[in-house]
Design a protein around this motif. Structure first.
Motif, short mmCIF file in Angstrom:
data_model
loop_
_atom_site.label_atom_id
_atom_site.label_comp_id
_atom_site.label_asym_id
_atom_site.label_seq_id
_atom_site.Cartn_x
_atom_site.Cartn_y
_atom_site.Cartn_z
N GLU A 112 0.81 -1.22 0.00
CA GLU A 112 0.00 0.00 0.00
C GLU A 112 0.84 1.27 0.00
OE1 GLU A 112 -1.64 1.27 4.18
OE2 GLU A 112 -1.79 -0.92 4.01
N SER A 113 2.08 1.22 0.53
CA SER A 113 2.94 2.40 0.55
C SER A 113 3.42 2.78 -0.85
CB SER A 113 4.18 2.16 1.42
OG SER A 113 3.80 1.94 2.75
N ALA A 114 3.48 1.80 -1.74
CA ALA A 114 3.94 2.04 -3.11
C ALA A 114 2.78 2.03 -4.11
CB ALA A 114 4.97 0.99 -3.49
N ASP A 115 1.58 1.81 -3.64
CA ASP A 115 0.42 1.70 -4.52
C ASP A 115 -0.33 3.02 -4.55
OD1 ASP A 115 -1.46 0.21 -6.15
OD2 ASP A 115 -2.81 0.22 -4.41
N PRO A 116 -0.54 3.61 -5.72
CA PRO A 116 -1.27 4.88 -5.80
C PRO A 116 -2.68 4.81 -5.21
CG PRO A 116 -0.28 4.34 -7.94
CD PRO A 116 -0.08 3.17 -7.04
N GLN A 117 -3.28 3.62 -5.23
CA GLN A 117 -4.62 3.45 -4.68
C GLN A 117 -4.62 3.09 -3.20
OE1 GLN A 117 -6.72 0.65 -7.20
NE2 GLN A 117 -5.73 1.51 -9.02
N GLY A 118 -3.43 2.82 -2.63
CA GLY A 118 -3.32 2.48 -1.21
C GLY A 118 -3.94 1.16 -0.84
N ARG A 119 -3.97 0.21 -1.78
CA ARG A 119 -4.59 -1.09 -1.51
C ARG A 119 -3.68 -1.94 -0.60
NH1 ARG A 119 -5.20 -3.02 -7.50
NH2 ARG A 119 -3.16 -2.04 -7.49
N GLU A 120 -4.29 -2.82 0.18
CA GLU A 120 -3.54 -3.70 1.08
C GLU A 120 -3.07 -4.94 0.33
OE1 GLU A 120 -5.33 -4.61 4.82
OE2 GLU A 120 -5.95 -2.54 5.14
N PHE A 121 -1.76 -5.12 0.29
CA PHE A 121 -1.15 -6.26 -0.41
C PHE A 121 -0.79 -7.35 0.59
CE2 PHE A 121 -0.76 -3.11 -3.61
CZ PHE A 121 -0.44 -3.71 -4.81
N VAL A 122 -0.74 -8.58 0.07
CA VAL A 122 -0.29 -9.74 0.85
C VAL A 122 1.11 -10.10 0.34
CG1 VAL A 122 -0.70 -12.18 1.38
CG2 VAL A 122 -2.63 -10.59 1.15
N LEU A 123 2.06 -10.25 1.26
CA LEU A 123 3.40 -10.72 0.90
C LEU A 123 3.31 -12.21 0.61
CD1 LEU A 123 6.47 -10.37 0.62
CD2 LEU A 123 6.64 -10.71 3.09
N MET A 124 3.78 -12.62 -0.59
CA MET A 124 3.64 -14.01 -1.03
C MET A 124 4.97 -14.77 -1.11
SD MET A 124 0.39 -14.07 -1.42
CE MET A 124 0.10 -15.62 -2.22
N GLU A 125 6.08 -14.06 -1.43
CA GLU A 125 7.36 -14.74 -1.57
C GLU A 125 8.50 -13.76 -1.34
OE1 GLU A 125 9.92 -17.14 -4.96
OE2 GLU A 125 7.75 -17.46 -4.88
N ILE A 126 9.56 -14.30 -0.73
CA ILE A 126 10.82 -13.56 -0.55
C ILE A 126 11.91 -14.34 -1.26
CG2 ILE A 126 12.53 -12.73 1.11
CD1 ILE A 126 10.29 -12.83 3.25
N ARG A 127 12.73 -13.63 -2.05
CA ARG A 127 13.89 -14.23 -2.71
C ARG A 127 15.11 -13.36 -2.38
NH1 ARG A 127 10.04 -13.99 -6.17
NH2 ARG A 127 10.92 -12.28 -7.37
N ALA A 128 16.21 -14.00 -2.07
CA ALA A 128 17.42 -13.25 -1.71
C ALA A 128 18.65 -13.92 -2.30
CB ALA A 128 17.56 -13.15 -0.19
#
Length: 169
Positions: free
Chosen positions: A151-167
Motif C-alpha cells: 500500500e505504501s507504493a500503490d497509488p490506490q493504497g490497496r492492502e497487499f499480501v506478501l507471497m514470496e521472498i527471494r534473496a
C-alpha cells in the motif's frame, strides 16, 4: 497372423506391467480385498525421506504468530527481531514487525503476510512478490535500508499480501 518378435515382447512386457500395477493398486490381493499380509524383510534399512520443502513447525507459527509460512529452501528463516543484526524486517499492519534471517548464497520462502507496507533489506539483494486480489507485483528491496511496498507504493493504497521472498548474495 505373424507378429514381429519385438512387437510380441513389447506386448508381453506391457501386459506384465499392467498386472503388476493392478496387484499394487489392490494391495497385492488377486481379489482386490487387500487381505494379504505385508511383511518387511529382515535387515531392510529405513524408508526414504522425501523433502517437500514445507516450513518446519508452520502450524505452530500460524497459531502463535498468525504468519503463514509455506515452503522454502531453508535459507530464509523466521527470526526473533531482537536477537541479531543483518535481519530482513517486514512491516505489516496485521502483524507489526516480522524478521527473517537469510543464510547461504541465496534463498527463497513462500508465505502469506497480509497488509505489508514496508521492508527493510539486509546485505542480500532481495525481491518480494506481493498480491492484491488477482494482481501480483514484484518489488526490489533496497539493501540495508527501507523500501516502500504494498500500500505504501500503490497509488490506490490497496492492502497487499506478501507471497514470496527471494534473496541472493
Amino acid at each position: 497372423m505373424n507378429l514381429p518378435r519385438a512387437m510380441v515382447r513389447t506386448l508381453i512386457t506391457t501386459v506384465g506391467a499392467a498386472a503388476l500395477a493392478a496387484l499394487a493398486f489392490t494391495g497385492g490381493s488377486a481379489h482386490g480385498n487387500g487381505d494379504t499380509a505385508v511383511t518387511t524383510a529382515a535387515g531392510e534399512g529405513p524408508g526414504y525421506a522425501v523433502e517437500d520443502f514445507g516450513y518446519p513447525n508452520a502450524d505452530k507459527i500460524l497459531a502463535e504468530q498468525h504468519i503463514t509460512l509455506k515452503r522454502g529452501d531453508g535459507h530464509i528463516l523466521l527470526a526473533d527481531c531482537s536477537t541479531g543484526t543483518d535481519l530482513m524486517e517486514i512491516w505489516s499492519r496485521a502483524n507489526s514487525k516480522i524478521c527473517f534471517r537469510v543464510t547461504g548464497n541465496s534463498g527463497y520462502l513462500t508465505l502469506e503476510i497480509p497488509s505489508v507496507f514496508a521492508v527493510k533489506g539486509n546485505a542480500y539483494s532481495s525481491e518480494v512478490d506481493m498480491a492484491v486480489g488477482t494482481e501480483e507485483k514484484t518489488f526490489t528491496v533496497n539493501k540495508n535500508s527501507w523500501t516502500p511496498v504494498g500500500e505504501s507504493a500503490d497509488p490506490q493504497g490497496r492492502e497487499f499480501v506478501l507471497m514470496e521472498i527471494r534473496a541472493t548474495k
